[in-house]
Motif scaffolding. Structure first.
Motif, PDB file in Angstrom:
ATOM      1  N   THR A  44       0.828  -1.193   0.000  1.00  0.00           N
ATOM      2  CA  THR A  44       0.000   0.000   0.000  1.00  0.00           C
ATOM      3  C   THR A  44       0.869   1.252   0.000  1.00  0.00           C
ATOM      4  O   THR A  44       2.019   1.234   0.429  1.00  0.00           O
ATOM      5  CB  THR A  44      -0.929   0.033   1.226  1.00  0.00           C
ATOM      6  OG1 THR A  44      -0.129  -0.036   2.418  1.00  0.00           O
ATOM      7  CG2 THR A  44      -1.899  -1.134   1.214  1.00  0.00           C
TER       8      THR A  44
ATOM      9  N   ARG B 235       0.319   5.240   1.115  1.00  0.00           N
ATOM     10  CA  ARG B 235      -0.498   6.323   1.674  1.00  0.00           C
ATOM     11  C   ARG B 235       0.146   7.685   1.469  1.00  0.00           C
ATOM     12  O   ARG B 235      -0.379   8.687   1.931  1.00  0.00           O
ATOM     13  CB  ARG B 235      -0.751   6.068   3.159  1.00  0.00           C
ATOM     14  CG  ARG B 235      -1.607   4.835   3.428  1.00  0.00           C
ATOM     15  CD  ARG B 235      -1.859   4.639   4.919  1.00  0.00           C
ATOM     16  NE  ARG B 235      -2.661   3.444   5.147  1.00  0.00           N
ATOM     17  CZ  ARG B 235      -2.158   2.211   5.226  1.00  0.00           C
ATOM     18  NH1 ARG B 235      -0.838   2.035   5.098  1.00  0.00           N
ATOM     19  NH2 ARG B 235      -2.937   1.172   5.417  1.00  0.00           N
TER      20      ARG B 235
ATOM     21  N   ARG C  25      -7.169   8.513   0.837  1.00  0.00           N
ATOM     22  CA  ARG C  25      -7.070   7.254   1.575  1.00  0.00           C
ATOM     23  C   ARG C  25      -5.976   6.344   1.008  1.00  0.00           C
ATOM     24  O   ARG C  25      -5.881   5.174   1.368  1.00  0.00           O
ATOM     25  CB  ARG C  25      -8.413   6.518   1.538  1.00  0.00           C
ATOM     26  CG  ARG C  25      -9.550   7.279   2.222  1.00  0.00           C
ATOM     27  CD  ARG C  25     -10.892   6.584   2.045  1.00  0.00           C
ATOM     28  NE  ARG C  25     -10.891   5.258   2.611  1.00  0.00           N
ATOM     29  CZ  ARG C  25     -11.195   4.151   1.937  1.00  0.00           C
ATOM     30  NH1 ARG C  25     -11.504   4.224   0.657  1.00  0.00           N
ATOM     31  NH2 ARG C  25     -11.186   2.979   2.532  1.00  0.00           N
TER      32      ARG C  25
ATOM     33  N   SER D 296      -3.769   0.781  -2.962  1.00  0.00           N
ATOM     34  CA  SER D 296      -3.056  -0.499  -2.846  1.00  0.00           C
ATOM     35  C   SER D 296      -2.624  -0.943  -4.234  1.00  0.00           C
ATOM     36  O   SER D 296      -3.287  -0.655  -5.236  1.00  0.00           O
ATOM     37  CB  SER D 296      -3.940  -1.575  -2.213  1.00  0.00           C
ATOM     38  OG  SER D 296      -4.926  -2.025  -3.128  1.00  0.00           O
TER      39      SER D 296
ATOM     40  N   ASN E 189      -6.009  -1.569   5.094  1.00  0.00           N
ATOM     41  CA  ASN E 189      -5.794  -1.291   6.517  1.00  0.00           C
ATOM     42  C   ASN E 189      -5.702  -2.589   7.315  1.00  0.00           C
ATOM     43  O   ASN E 189      -6.259  -2.704   8.406  1.00  0.00           O
ATOM     44  CB  ASN E 189      -6.922  -0.411   7.051  1.00  0.00           C
ATOM     45  CG  ASN E 189      -6.961   0.946   6.384  1.00  0.00           C
ATOM     46  OD1 ASN E 189      -5.915   1.522   6.099  1.00  0.00           O
ATOM     47  ND2 ASN E 189      -8.149   1.463   6.124  1.00  0.00           N
TER      48      ASN E 189
END
Length: 402
Positions: free
Chosen positions: A17, A19, A32, A35, A176
């Protein structure tokens, strides 16, 4: 340190991922994160399904090495050659020099455009419905051109009924911890990002998506592995149904989206009054956006969701307010159709935006433009409220007819 997830006994998620990235494709805000999914099968032969973006290179190779445990990588399947999925393909070839690249004929020229390694000597070319056995597993390949690049294909594991779906069924948003869609509240927390991803990345290519969905309908799919976002193992039909709606350009909901371009607040005020009138008539699904403060990708997504659009713009430099014009041209570029549209225009001397907005919307497919246009000169006056009421009545009437 590696971070992998087991999907099946011998199939693992080895992606990662990001961020930190602010704009996906340097265009779309992703608050958000995102991925990058890749999958590794450990059978008699080892197979990697796609690679990842360069941003997570270190994590990706730590994940692969943790699963291979000293074994070599025999094959890498390239379902899609876009760099967010293939930026590390060259490094795969460098680290595993005997690896074979499984791809279709349209993929090879694109690999040559991005890389200098000898693809011809290591390519395993596959075509529609070709099969490939790795030991316990047998795979078949389904071509999916223009979903959303010309070389795209998807790979189906006939043994475990798993579809590696490339960019189809992907979504914005970083993982997450939970890999599977049934481990999160997808409809509440992910659907908006899934819709925004589809409409902005793939939305233009609805007919191509429909072709792929028709092919996929003949498959028994127990697991759906996209290149972005959660993996699906339950309620797959629910998600496929969303794609059927979006790709057919049918509204997802009976709803009104009001998009306005206002300089000093007068056009915004008229739009707010209209929204109140709609609410008084029982419309409960109303979304309002200022085109100057809302990213176009959000409004594109909402236009795909809503059955009715209200486009309200001031006249600027003899034309449509620039941010509104950008949004309308974006709508057209994404092939939106089958909507009912109401137009509101404003101007202090030459009120010209309505005519030009009507021309853009009229050039799109199957767009119904209501006759009840509202023209404001500088600021809405009380004697114009009846005209605004007429627009609200027309919107509600056409909503009830659908």
């Amino acid at each position: 340190m590696y971070c992998v997830k087991r999907i099946k006994d011998d199939l693992f998620w080895v992606g990662g991922t990001d961020r930190r990235l602010a704009l996906f494709e340097n265009a779309f805000p992703i608050p958000r994160g995102i991925s990058y999914n890749a999958y590794l099968l450990v059978d008699e032969k080892t197979v990697l399904f796609d690679t990842v973006d360069r941003a997570i290179t270190e994590q990706f190779f730590e994940n692969i090495e943790a699963i291979l445990k000293g074994r070599t990588l025999d094959y890498v399947v390239v379902n899609h050659m876009e760099p967010d999925h293939c930026a590390t393909l060259g490094e795969i070839v460098r680290r595993y020099p005997e690896v074979k690249v499984v791809c279709n004929p349209k993929t090879v020229p694109i690999i040559k455009q991005f890389y200098n390694f000898d693809i011809d000597s290591r390519a395993m070319i596959v075509k529609e419905n070709d099969t490939f056995c790795t030991g316990r597993h047998t795979f078949t390949f389904i071509m999916a051109p223009m979903v959303h690049w010309p070389e795209v294909m998807v790979t189906y594991d006939t043994t475990d009924k798993t579809l590696f779906s490339a960019d189809a069924f992907g979504t914005f948003g970083a993982m997450n911890g939970n890999l599977f869609a049934d481990e999160v509240n997808f409809e509440r927390d992910w659907l908006d990002d899934a819709r925004r991803y589809y409409t902005n990345i793939v939305g233009k290519y609805g007919p191509s998506v429909q072709t792929l969905l028709k092919k996929a309908s003949a498959l028994e799919i127990h697991t759906l592995c996209p290149l972005h976002g959660p993996v699906w193992r339950k309620d797959i039909d629910w998600y496929v149904d969303k794609y059927l709606t979006w790709s057919s350009y049918e509204p997802e909901e009976k709803a009104v989206m009001i998009a306005y371009g206002s300089i000093y607040g007068n056009t915004e005020n008229a739009a707010n009054i209209l929204a109140g009138m709609l609410a008084d008539r029982g419309v409960r699904n109303i979304a309002m956006y200022d085109v100057s403060s809302t990213h176009p990708s959000t409004m594109i997504s909402e236009a795909f969701r809503c059955s009715h659009l209200v486009i309200a713009s001031v006249t600027y430099n003899g034309g449509i307010f620039s941010n509104m014009e950008h949004f309308l041209m974006d709508l057209k570029a994404h092939n939106l159709q089958n909507r009912t549209v109401a137009i509101m225009e404003n101007g202090s001397w030459g009120v010209l935006s309505g005519k030009q907005m009507r021309e853009i919307i009229g050039s799109m497919k199957n767009m119904t433009i209501l006759d009840e246009t509202v023209t404001v000169k500088s600021a809405l006056k009380e004697d114009q409220l009846a005209i605004l009421e007429g627009m609200a009545d027309a919107i509600v009437r056409t909503m009830n007819q659908q």
